[in-house]
Design a protein around this motif. Structure first.
Motif, PDB file in Angstrom:
ATOM      1  N   GLY A   8       0.827  -1.213   0.000  1.00 21.69           N
ATOM      2  CA  GLY A   8       0.000   0.000   0.000  1.00 21.69           C
ATOM      3  C   GLY A   8       0.853   1.251   0.000  1.00 21.69           C
ATOM      4  O   GLY A   8       0.545   2.235   0.654  1.00 21.69           O
ATOM      5  N   ILE A  10       2.770   4.186  -2.695  1.00 20.37           N
ATOM      6  CA  ILE A  10       2.188   4.937  -3.809  1.00 20.37           C
ATOM      7  C   ILE A  10       1.986   4.036  -5.031  1.00 20.37           C
ATOM      8  O   ILE A  10       0.993   4.162  -5.760  1.00 20.37           O
ATOM      9  CB  ILE A  10       3.031   6.195  -4.160  1.00 20.37           C
ATOM     10  CG1 ILE A  10       2.364   7.021  -5.249  1.00 20.37           C
ATOM     11  CG2 ILE A  10       4.449   5.870  -4.567  1.00 20.37           C
ATOM     12  CD1 ILE A  10       1.009   7.552  -4.900  1.00 20.37           C
ATOM     13  N   GLU A  30      -1.738  -4.634   2.899  1.00 18.47           N
ATOM     14  CA  GLU A  30      -0.653  -3.769   3.391  1.00 18.47           C
ATOM     15  C   GLU A  30      -0.343  -4.128   4.841  1.00 18.47           C
ATOM     16  O   GLU A  30      -1.244  -4.219   5.659  1.00 18.47           O
ATOM     17  CB  GLU A  30      -1.066  -2.294   3.260  1.00 18.47           C
ATOM     18  CG  GLU A  30      -0.205  -1.297   4.018  1.00 18.47           C
ATOM     19  CD  GLU A  30       1.304  -1.384   3.705  1.00 18.47           C
ATOM     20  OE1 GLU A  30       1.672  -1.360   2.530  1.00 18.47           O
ATOM     21  OE2 GLU A  30       2.092  -1.488   4.671  1.00 18.47           O
ATOM     22  N   GLN A  37       3.378   4.192   4.202  1.00 21.08           N
ATOM     23  CA  GLN A  37       4.269   4.172   5.364  1.00 21.08           C
ATOM     24  C   GLN A  37       5.679   3.694   5.035  1.00 21.08           C
ATOM     25  O   GLN A  37       6.562   3.727   5.872  1.00 21.08           O
ATOM     26  CB  GLN A  37       3.683   3.272   6.478  1.00 21.08           C
ATOM     27  CG  GLN A  37       2.341   3.733   6.981  1.00 21.08           C
ATOM     28  CD  GLN A  37       2.416   5.120   7.586  1.00 21.08           C
ATOM     29  OE1 GLN A  37       3.014   5.308   8.641  1.00 21.08           O
ATOM     30  NE2 GLN A  37       1.828   6.090   6.931  1.00 21.08           N
ATOM     31  N   GLY A  38       5.910   3.233   3.803  1.00 16.96           N
ATOM     32  CA  GLY A  38       7.241   2.769   3.404  1.00 16.96           C
ATOM     33  C   GLY A  38       8.033   3.904   2.783  1.00 16.96           C
ATOM     34  O   GLY A  38       8.011   5.042   3.276  1.00 16.96           O
ATOM     35  N   GLY A  45       9.324  15.024  -2.596  1.00 11.69           N
ATOM     36  CA  GLY A  45       8.406  16.056  -3.068  1.00 11.69           C
ATOM     37  C   GLY A  45       8.395  16.242  -4.576  1.00 11.69           C
ATOM     38  O   GLY A  45       7.470  16.851  -5.118  1.00 11.69           O
ATOM     39  N   ALA A 258       5.192  -4.234  -3.537  1.00  4.27           N
ATOM     40  CA  ALA A 258       5.510  -4.114  -2.109  1.00  4.27           C
ATOM     41  C   ALA A 258       6.868  -3.465  -1.876  1.00  4.27           C
ATOM     42  O   ALA A 258       7.501  -3.694  -0.839  1.00  4.27           O
ATOM     43  CB  ALA A 258       5.454  -5.505  -1.466  1.00  4.27           C
ATOM     44  N   HIS A 281      17.504   9.282   3.309  1.00  4.76           N
ATOM     45  CA  HIS A 281      17.117  10.020   4.518  1.00  4.76           C
ATOM     46  C   HIS A 281      16.312  11.270   4.174  1.00  4.76           C
ATOM     47  O   HIS A 281      16.483  11.838   3.092  1.00  4.76           O
ATOM     48  CB  HIS A 281      18.377  10.431   5.295  1.00  4.76           C
ATOM     49  CG  HIS A 281      19.111   9.242   5.831  1.00  4.76           C
ATOM     50  ND1 HIS A 281      19.954   8.482   5.052  1.00  4.76           N
ATOM     51  CD2 HIS A 281      19.098   8.663   7.062  1.00  4.76           C
ATOM     52  CE1 HIS A 281      20.437   7.487   5.778  1.00  4.76           C
ATOM     53  NE2 HIS A 281      19.943   7.580   7.002  1.00  4.76           N
ATOM     54  N   ALA A 317      15.513  15.903   1.289  1.00  4.41           N
ATOM     55  CA  ALA A 317      15.594  14.454   1.033  1.00  4.41           C
ATOM     56  C   ALA A 317      16.826  14.111   0.229  1.00  4.41           C
ATOM     57  O   ALA A 317      17.223  14.846  -0.671  1.00  4.41           O
ATOM     58  CB  ALA A 317      14.340  13.985   0.304  1.00  4.41           C
ATOM     59  N   TRP A 364      14.215  11.008   9.235  1.00  7.75           N
ATOM     60  CA  TRP A 364      13.503   9.791   8.819  1.00  7.75           C
ATOM     61  C   TRP A 364      14.393   9.034   7.855  1.00  7.75           C
ATOM     62  O   TRP A 364      15.189   9.649   7.142  1.00  7.75           O
ATOM     63  CB  TRP A 364      12.193  10.173   8.131  1.00  7.75           C
ATOM     64  CG  TRP A 364      11.330   9.000   7.771  1.00  7.75           C
ATOM     65  CD1 TRP A 364      10.394   8.396   8.568  1.00  7.75           C
ATOM     66  CD2 TRP A 364      11.314   8.275   6.530  1.00  7.75           C
ATOM     67  NE1 TRP A 364       9.803   7.344   7.906  1.00  7.75           N
ATOM     68  CE2 TRP A 364      10.357   7.246   6.643  1.00  7.75           C
ATOM     69  CE3 TRP A 364      12.026   8.387   5.341  1.00  7.75           C
ATOM     70  CZ2 TRP A 364      10.087   6.349   5.629  1.00  7.75           C
ATOM     71  CZ3 TRP A 364      11.759   7.492   4.320  1.00  7.75           C
ATOM     72  CH2 TRP A 364      10.793   6.485   4.461  1.00  7.75           C
ATOM     73  N   GLY A 366      14.425   5.578   4.964  1.00  9.64           N
ATOM     74  CA  GLY A 366      13.647   4.535   4.301  1.00  9.64           C
ATOM     75  C   GLY A 366      14.481   3.894   3.212  1.00  9.64           C
ATOM     76  O   GLY A 366      15.575   4.355   2.902  1.00  9.64           O
ATOM     77  N   ALA A 395      12.047   7.759  -8.472  1.00  5.43           N
ATOM     78  CA  ALA A 395      10.951   8.407  -9.193  1.00  5.43           C
ATOM     79  C   ALA A 395       9.642   7.666  -8.997  1.00  5.43           C
ATOM     80  O   ALA A 395       8.800   7.619  -9.883  1.00  5.43           O
ATOM     81  CB  ALA A 395      11.309   8.465 -10.675  1.00  5.43           C
ATOM     82  N   TRP A 397       6.936   8.148  -7.323  1.00  2.29           N
ATOM     83  CA  TRP A 397       5.660   8.835  -7.466  1.00  2.29           C
ATOM     84  C   TRP A 397       5.408   9.145  -8.927  1.00  2.29           C
ATOM     85  O   TRP A 397       4.356   8.861  -9.485  1.00  2.29           O
ATOM     86  CB  TRP A 397       5.678  10.118  -6.643  1.00  2.29           C
ATOM     87  CG  TRP A 397       4.369  10.819  -6.649  1.00  2.29           C
ATOM     88  CD1 TRP A 397       3.199  10.378  -7.225  1.00  2.29           C
ATOM     89  CD2 TRP A 397       4.075  12.060  -6.042  1.00  2.29           C
ATOM     90  NE1 TRP A 397       2.208  11.280  -6.995  1.00  2.29           N
ATOM     91  CE2 TRP A 397       2.720  12.305  -6.276  1.00  2.29           C
ATOM     92  CE3 TRP A 397       4.841  12.965  -5.314  1.00  2.29           C
ATOM     93  CZ2 TRP A 397       2.101  13.462  -5.801  1.00  2.29           C
ATOM     94  CZ3 TRP A 397       4.233  14.096  -4.845  1.00  2.29           C
ATOM     95  CH2 TRP A 397       2.875  14.349  -5.085  1.00  2.29           C
TER      96      TRP A 397
END
Ligand SMILES: Cc1cc2nc3c(=O)[nH]c(=O)nc-3n(C[C@H](O)[C@H](O)[C@H](O)COP(=O)(O)OP(=O)(O)OC[C@H]3O[C@@H](n4cnc5c(N)ncnc54)[C@H](O)[C@@H]3O)c2cc1C
Length: 431
Positions: A8, A10, A30, A37-38, A45, A258, A281, A317, A364, A366, A395, A397
């Motif tokens: 779950g 993007i 998810e 949340q991943g 952005g 996933a 980060h 980011a 943060w 990921g 990329a 999103w």
């Protein structure tokens, strides 16, 4: 058809949207309590990638010193990690870079159209803002951006090449001292809030019906041996099952979307995708001095660090750490985390002095998947009813909405509206 989408983020949410729009019934599984949340959560952005910020090509990791190229390589690489870096190095060759970008380009345009359609249909507000200014520090790095600038011209991407003085005149927060080589302004490209977009799409799907979100459920395995493909669900913590039966749900098709969690799922079926996890980060920092804050997003084009304004905060980011695959599930360690976050703080200080209160920033981290040829992996794999949609790299999103449409076409057996060489370059069996 009934379709299960695993993940779950993007990519999973956008795939579910496209599947539903094509009339299918969808179940998104998810493991977290909500969507996005991943890697999607830490998103920098930038909505759509330009040739300047895809994570391959002449400027990406061109400099061997991590602090200079924005990627920290953790010492003690194992064989596969070294091999991966070698493959990325091959993409620095201008011709290879141009060819791969050319193959990606139709998917970027398809994503632009798909996203515009979603926005127009539902009038979504997700902190969209126009304008991205890419900045380049040294003359040598500027030289390395030439292939990307050539591609911008070739594909008629609206942009302006600016001198340092023009950059500073356009964006008052950027200092011209110390000197830098120049910038590229995209006044039509956008930044926005990706997790918010994913949640709004979920909300829309919840309202419309036809998509079930199974949240807090982890897929432990995919089964391809029955009449229909199916997924096994891991026992939920705290849930005591008296029987030894595993929860299984079947469907007419399964889409694995996933993110990093896709690799073990497909590996167990015998599909080894050579995607490499990269830790990234973000810092979300309050604005320190309003007069120093940028009015467009600023991207350090070589270090791939983006600073995006979102209301009263800056989202910074980048700070990539490349490790061996075996290390990625372990905590990074204080020293490396500090080093990665320092890259973000330094880039903000260099390009936008006084704009952010870095000492009060929330960190943060990921993991996103990079592919050795720079392109995501989208298509059918192993079984006529199994599809993967992963490896979108930096990329995710930008590509998610178009990738979701592509998977939907493939599931329906319809001819996707993309060139044949793009489809071939995305296929999971290309490696
Ligand atoms: C710091 C950072 C900055 C970035 N900046 C940008 C940017 O500016 N622009 C851009 O376009 N992209 C950016 N990216 C990349 C982008 O965020 C990713 O490409 C994108 O979010 C990937 O989406 P995804 O859905 O594939 O993965 P994820 O968001 O990781 O979603 C995968 C989901 O699958 C779930 N999952 C995993 N395994 C299982 C399982 N077995 N069962 C059930 N659920 C499972 C996870 O919980 C997760 O929610 C950035 C990434 C990072 C980390």
């Amino acid at each position: 058809m009934d379709v299960i989408v695993i993940g779950g983020g993007i990519v999973g949410v956008a795939t579910a949207y496209q599947l539903r729009a094509a009339g299918h019934r969808v179940c998104v599984v998810e493991r977290h309590a909500t969507v996005a949340q991943g890697a999607t959560y830490g998103h920098g952005g930038t909505v759509l990638p330009t040739p300047l910020d895809v994570w391959f090509g002449p400027t990406f990791m061109a400099n061997r010193q991590g602090a200079k190229n924005g990627v920290i390589s953790k010492a003690g690489f194992n064989g596969p990690a070294r091999q991966f870096v070698k493959q990325l190095a091959a993409l620095q060759e201008p011709e290879t870079f141009s060819r791969q970008y050319g193959r990606l380009r139709p998917l970027i345009e398809a994503s632009r159209d798909a996203m515009a359609d979603m926005e127009a249909r539902f009038g979504l507000e997700f902190e969209q803002a126009n304008g991205l200014l890419y900045l380049v520090r040294s003359a040598q790095e500027w030289e390395q951006t030439h292939t990307a600038l050539e591609l911008l011209r070739q594909y008629e991407v609206p942009h302006h090449v600016l001198t340092p003085a023009e950059c500073a005149a356009f964006e008052h927060s950027v200092p011209t001292d110390p000197p830098f080589a120049g910038g590229v302004l995209f006044d039509h490209e956008r930044t926005a809030n990706c997790p918010l977009f994913a949640k709004l799409i979920k909300q829309t799907l919840d309202t419309q019906g036809g998509v079930q979100f199974m949240l807090g459920c982890e897929v432990s395995a995919i089964r391809l041996d029955g009449e229909r493909p199916a997924v096994e669900l891991a026992a939920r913590p705290g849930k005591t099952s008296r029987s030894r039966e595993v929860d299984v749900i079947s469907a007419d098709a399964i889409v694995v979307a996933a993110g990093y969690g896709s690799l073990p799922l497909v590996e167990r079926l015998g599909l080894r995708l050579p995607l490499h996890p990269l830790r990234l980060h973000t810092l979300v920092a309050p604005i320190a001095h309003e007069e120093c804050a940028p009015h467009v997003a600023i991207v350090d084009a070589v270090k791939r660090i983006a600073v995006t304004r979102m209301n009263h905060r800056l989202r910074i980011a980048g700070g990539a750490v490349l490790q061996s695959t075996g290390q990625i599930d372990k905590p990074l360690g204080e020293a490396l985390t500090k080093e990665a976050l320092a890259l973000l703080g330094q880039a903000t200080h260099d390009w936008l002095p006084g704009a952010a209160r870095i000492s009060a920033a929330l960190p943060w981290e990921g993991v996103k998947l990079l592919s050795p040829d720079g392109l995501p992996v989208i298509g059918n794999a192993l079984h006529p009813r199994l599809f993967v949609n992963v490896g979108h790299g930096p990329a995710g999103w930008g590509l998610a909405c178009g990738a979701g449409k592509l998977v939907t076409d493939l599931i329906a057996g319809a001819a996707p509206d993309l060139p044949v060489d793009t489809l071939a370059a995305l296929r999971p069996d290309r490696f």
